[in-house]
Design a protein around this motif. Structure first.
Motif, PDB file in Angstrom:
ATOM      1  N   ARG A 133      74.433  70.107 -15.217  1.00 14.93           N
ATOM      2  CA  ARG A 133      74.967  71.335 -15.622  1.00 14.93           C
ATOM      3  C   ARG A 133      74.279  72.483 -15.194  1.00 14.93           C
ATOM      4  NH1 ARG A 133      75.563  70.879 -21.707  1.00 14.93           N
ATOM      5  NH2 ARG A 133      76.152  72.957 -21.454  1.00 14.93           N
ATOM      6  N   ALA A 166      69.439  77.402 -24.203  1.00 17.76           N
ATOM      7  CA  ALA A 166      68.095  77.141 -23.793  1.00 17.76           C
ATOM      8  C   ALA A 166      66.931  77.679 -24.661  1.00 17.76           C
ATOM      9  CB  ALA A 166      68.146  77.693 -22.373  1.00 17.76           C
ATOM     10  N   PHE A 174      69.238  72.062 -18.051  1.00 18.65           N
ATOM     11  CA  PHE A 174      70.522  71.516 -17.575  1.00 18.65           C
ATOM     12  C   PHE A 174      70.532  70.828 -16.453  1.00 18.65           C
ATOM     13  CE2 PHE A 174      70.830  75.450 -20.043  1.00 18.65           C
ATOM     14  CZ  PHE A 174      71.664  75.235 -21.041  1.00 18.65           C
ATOM     15  N   ASN A 215      66.737  77.004 -16.728  1.00  7.62           N
ATOM     16  CA  ASN A 215      67.903  76.505 -16.217  1.00  7.62           C
ATOM     17  C   ASN A 215      67.958  74.906 -15.820  1.00  7.62           C
ATOM     18  OD1 ASN A 215      70.656  76.304 -15.354  1.00  7.62           O
ATOM     19  ND2 ASN A 215      69.950  77.155 -13.456  1.00  7.62           N
ATOM     20  N   HIS A 255      76.309  81.009 -23.026  1.00  9.31           N
ATOM     21  CA  HIS A 255      76.252  79.966 -23.835  1.00  9.31           C
ATOM     22  C   HIS A 255      75.059  79.015 -23.507  1.00  9.31           C
ATOM     23  CE1 HIS A 255      77.005  75.857 -25.727  1.00  9.31           C
ATOM     24  NE2 HIS A 255      76.725  75.461 -24.814  1.00  9.31           N
ATOM     25  N   GLU A 256      74.719  79.036 -22.440  1.00 10.67           N
ATOM     26  CA  GLU A 256      73.629  78.403 -21.587  1.00 10.67           C
ATOM     27  C   GLU A 256      72.226  78.990 -22.188  1.00 10.67           C
ATOM     28  OE1 GLU A 256      76.916  76.867 -19.632  1.00 10.67           O
ATOM     29  OE2 GLU A 256      76.303  78.868 -20.066  1.00 10.67           O
ATOM     30  N   ILE A 269      83.381  75.950 -23.049  1.00 12.29           N
ATOM     31  CA  ILE A 269      82.366  76.388 -22.024  1.00 12.29           C
ATOM     32  C   ILE A 269      83.251  77.091 -21.024  1.00 12.29           C
ATOM     33  CG2 ILE A 269      80.752  75.490 -20.252  1.00 12.29           C
ATOM     34  CD1 ILE A 269      79.735  75.319 -22.990  1.00 12.29           C
ATOM     35  N   GLU A 296      78.040  72.908 -27.941  1.00 11.21           N
ATOM     36  CA  GLU A 296      76.809  71.954 -27.414  1.00 11.21           C
ATOM     37  C   GLU A 296      76.745  70.603 -28.082  1.00 11.21           C
ATOM     38  OE1 GLU A 296      74.389  71.251 -24.010  1.00 11.21           O
ATOM     39  OE2 GLU A 296      75.689  72.909 -24.418  1.00 11.21           O
ATOM     40  N   LYS A 300      82.495  81.160 -19.952  1.00 14.76           N
ATOM     41  CA  LYS A 300      82.026  81.407 -18.688  1.00 14.76           C
ATOM     42  C   LYS A 300      82.922  82.428 -18.259  1.00 14.76           C
ATOM     43  CE  LYS A 300      79.380  77.445 -17.086  1.00 14.76           C
ATOM     44  NZ  LYS A 300      78.957  76.479 -15.952  1.00 14.76           N
ATOM     45  N   LEU A 302      72.999  75.928 -13.861  1.00 16.22           N
ATOM     46  CA  LEU A 302      73.713  77.004 -13.506  1.00 16.22           C
ATOM     47  C   LEU A 302      73.371  77.464 -12.181  1.00 16.22           C
ATOM     48  CD1 LEU A 302      73.522  79.195 -16.646  1.00 16.22           C
ATOM     49  CD2 LEU A 302      75.622  77.581 -15.892  1.00 16.22           C
TER      50      LEU A 302
END
Length: 301
Positions: free
Chosen positions: A281, A72, A276, A272, A67-68, A56, A22, A60, A283
């Motif tokens: 970004r 987060a 993001f 989220n 990752h997110e 990333i 990140e 995914k 999701l």
């Protein structure tokens, strides 16, 4: 707590790796920034060479949202700690600190003392990887503990922690690796120790991960059972298996037992858009990885 916590550092490195990934994003595209993370990641040079977008993309392909989820969680705790310290909380205790670097990278008010609690061998390994001036930062007190022989409250008091001053405690990414009895013991000690207001953060993995894995992911997430099994197997392979899972009912009962009031109980799906969305970004529903909760409780004296 068990003396097996953080004997190895596979998962600690894994989390540091996600912070590194990140951090190499362009400033306007990243959610957190940790310039020290690379010191704790084997193969950090290759991660940096691959760049943010490729890392990333690979993550995914393997486990969408993984990752997110970790970023987060990191950002949520960053905001929580900074907000509470800005509002007057006087001490910060990081339980099972591992490779946590908040004491170095967050904007902490002058005079705030940070207590990092962990086993001596873990602390020595961490400090050896830090720049010399940071390893000796005088706003940080390293509280070494043998979880088999010593009480958390006793070690904190010996280290200069003042129970008459308000404090925030964080237990990040730990509860799934230790017994429920160890978590209960920690909450009990903190509740009995504190003579002033206390905020307590704990992440926990939902029981639904075992019972109904599909409930821990966003709508349309591909092969949730397989992805859940993959994540648990990865932890087990580095010697840190997940052993404890909680229902929301269990959590509510546990916190009430020690006089804590629940302030927040969030998953990636709840964070989220806030984190993001602003960096373009966010999701989609079928990428949400919701198997872990970020819990915040408070006890006012």
């Amino acid at each position: 707590m068990s003396n097996s916590i953080f004997r190895k550092d596979g998962t600690a490195q894994g989390v540091a790796k996600q912070r590194l990934i990140e951090s190499i994003a362009k400033p306007k595209k990243r959610v957190i920034y940790d310039p020290l993370a690379e010191r704790f990641v084997t193969g950090a040079g290759m991660v940096k060479l691959m760049g943010h977008k490729l890392n990333i993309w690979i993550t995914k392909k393997l486990i969408p949202g993984f990752h997110e989820h970790l970023i987060a969680r990191t950002r949520f705790i960053d905001d929580l700690v900074e907000q509470n310290l800005a509002e007057g909380i006087e001490q910060y205790v990081i339980l099972g600190a591992g490779y946590d670097l908040r004491a170095h990278r967050l904007k902490l008010p002058a005079g705030i003392q940070v207590f990092e609690v962990d086993q001596l061998e873990v602390q020595e390994r961490k400090r050896a990887k830090l720049p010399a001036d940071l390893a000796k930062a005088n706003h940080i007190t390293y509280v070494s503990i043998d979880f088999n022989k010593e009480k958390l409250s006793d070690q904190l008091l010996k280290a200069g922690f003042d129970p008459a001053k308000s404090a925030i405690f964080t237990l990040e990414g730990v509860s799934q690796y230790i017994t429920k009895e160890a978590v209960q013991s920690t909450l009990s000690e903190v509740s009995l120790l504190m003579k002033a207001d206390v905020v307590f953060y704990m992440s926990y993995v939902k029981q639904a991960l075992l019972d109904k894995p599909e409930l821990c992911f966003g709508k349309g997430y591909s092969n949730p059972e397989k992805k859940a099994e993959t994540v648990m197997n990865l932890s087990a392979r580095v010697g840190e298996p997940w052993i404890s899972f909680y229902t929301e009912k269990e959590i509510a009962k546990l916190m009430a037992e020690f006089g804590f009031t629940i302030i927040a109980n969030n998953a990636l799906g709840d964070l989220n858009e806030a984190y993001f969305g602003p960096v373009g970004r966010a999701l989609t529903e079928n990428q949400l990885f919701n198997l872990e909760q970020s819990l915040v409780v408070r006890k006012i004296k």
